[in-house]
Structure formats: structure tokens, C-alpha cells
Design an enzyme around this catalytic site. Structure first.
Site, short mmCIF file in Angstrom:
data_model
loop_
_atom_site.label_atom_id
_atom_site.label_comp_id
_atom_site.label_asym_id
_atom_site.label_seq_id
_atom_site.Cartn_x
_atom_site.Cartn_y
_atom_site.Cartn_z
N ARG A 81 -104.50 55.35 17.75
CA ARG A 81 -103.79 56.54 18.20
C ARG A 81 -104.06 57.67 17.22
NH1 ARG A 81 -98.75 58.25 20.63
NH2 ARG A 81 -98.79 60.51 20.37
N ARG B 42 -104.25 59.37 25.03
CA ARG B 42 -104.01 58.50 23.88
C ARG B 42 -104.36 57.06 24.20
NH1 ARG B 42 -98.20 60.72 23.84
NH2 ARG B 42 -99.60 62.45 23.98
N ASP C 114 -99.31 54.70 23.28
CA ASP C 114 -98.07 55.41 22.99
C ASP C 114 -96.96 54.36 22.98
OD1 ASP C 114 -96.50 57.64 22.50
OD2 ASP C 114 -96.29 58.18 24.60
N ASP D 249 -93.01 54.40 22.45
CA ASP D 249 -91.82 55.24 22.29
C ASP D 249 -90.56 54.39 22.25
OD1 ASP D 249 -93.17 57.66 22.31
OD2 ASP D 249 -92.97 57.95 24.47
#
Length: 191
Positions: free
Chosen positions: A105, A117, A120, A122
Site C-alpha cells: 500500500r 490501492r 485498504d 479500515d
């Protein structure tokens, strides 16, 4: 399947003796560069290998159109991972960033949030914790609007709630689900 600890027991750190509650956390995964499925599976494996983290559920995979992304961006593969953890929210975020870094990343200096990307990771919620500072925001500030988070989360935890936002089911009903396709030909496994 990873054994789930009793959510009513407080875990004690074996080195310091510090008591830490076990909290339910939700982590959203996304990838639109490279080997997308491999990146998502690698993130699930890395989370499952994290000390003081117990993966309790993994959603189906969804393919989604990129939102506010640069022209020519590829579709994302998205999924949600449910876990129980005794880690502090900031430590879980540090782990999420380390996993992203391990999969190549790259973060732009200008803070381009919607760039393509490789991975990810989160942190969406950690128990009923609320936090809003320069390090992190809990619950994730845009999760309540994102069908690519809400739909997979609903699939594995239909009675879930986002603190201060409402039930995932109600939020999903209000969300724009165009460009969201369930990929039953792809699956993530908990090792």
C-alpha cells in the site's frame, strides 16, 4: 475456525497484569490493484495471526465500482472481517496499517483518499468506543454511508449497530447499492 473467547471475561496481559476488556471490532477490506483476492486473503490471515485478535467472521466478497476515484480506476473487491480483540483501538489501527504496508500500500503525500490501492484495511468500530482525533476516528466517519461496508457487514451480522449512527440494516436500506455485486465465485477463508 478460530476459537472465540468468552465476551464476558476480561483478559489480563501476561507481562503487565493489565486488565483489558474483550471488544467486538469490525474491519473493512478493499483492493483494486494487483492480485485483489490474494491481498484480501492475506489481510484475513494477518489479522488471524495477530496476538490478542480472534477472527470470528468473514463476509462474502463484493465487487464495487470505485467512488470518487481517478479516471481509469479498476473495480474494488471488498469484504468485512468481524473480530474480538483485547488490543487498544490505536494498536489495532497500527496493525491495520502494517498489514497494508506488507501488501505494498502506498499513501500519497497529498492525502488522496480515493486513489487505487493494493490493500485498504479500515477499522470501522471497536466495541462502543468513540474517538475523534488526528490519529483515528471511531466509528469510521464514512462507514454509515458506504454500501460496500454495510452490505458485507449485514451479511455476517444482520443485527449490527454503528454507535451514534443506527442499525446496519437501516443504514443499508438508505445507501446507494448501485455498482455493488456479490461475488459468490470468490471466498475468503479463516485459516
Amino acid at each position: 475456525m478460530t476459537e472465540t473467547p468468552n465476551p464476558h471475561i476480561v483478559d489480563a496481559d501476561t507481562l503487565t497484569g493489565e486488565m483489558r476488556p474483550i471488544r467486538r471490532a469490525v474491519v473493512a477490506l478493499g483492493s483494486n490493484l494487483g492480485e485483489r483476492l490474494t491481498s484480501l486473503q492475506g489481510a484475513v490471515n494477518a489479522l488471524a495471526d495477530t496476538p490478542d485478535v480472534w477472527v470470528t467472521g468473514v463476509s462474502p466478497i463484493y465487487e464495487t465500482s470505485p467512488i470518487d476515484a481517478p479516471d481509469g480506476s479498476e473495480n474494488f473487491l471488498n469484504a468485512v472481517v468481524l473480530l474480538d480483540t483485547t488490543l487498544a483501538a490505536s494498536r489495532l489501527l497500527d496493525r491495520a496499517h502494517a498489514i497494508e504496508d506488507a501488501f505494498g500500500r502506498e499513501r500519497s503525500a497529498g492525502g488522496e483518499y480515493h486513489s487505487p490501492r493494493t490493500l485498504d484495511v479500515d477499522v470501522i468500530v471497536v466495541g462502543d468506543r468513540r474517538r475523534n482525533d488526528e490519529v483515528m476516528q471511531l466509528p469510521h466517519p464514512r462507514a454509515a454511508e458506504r454500501a460496500f461496508v454495510l452490505q458485507p457487514w449485514y451479511d455476517v451480522e444482520p443485527d449490527a449497530e454503528i454507535p451514534d449512527a443506527g442499525s446496519v440494516a437501516d443504514l443499508l436500506e438508505k445507501s446507494d447499492r448501485s455498482g455493488l455485486t456479490r461475488r459468490d465465485d470468490l471466498a475468503l477463508q479463516v485459516q
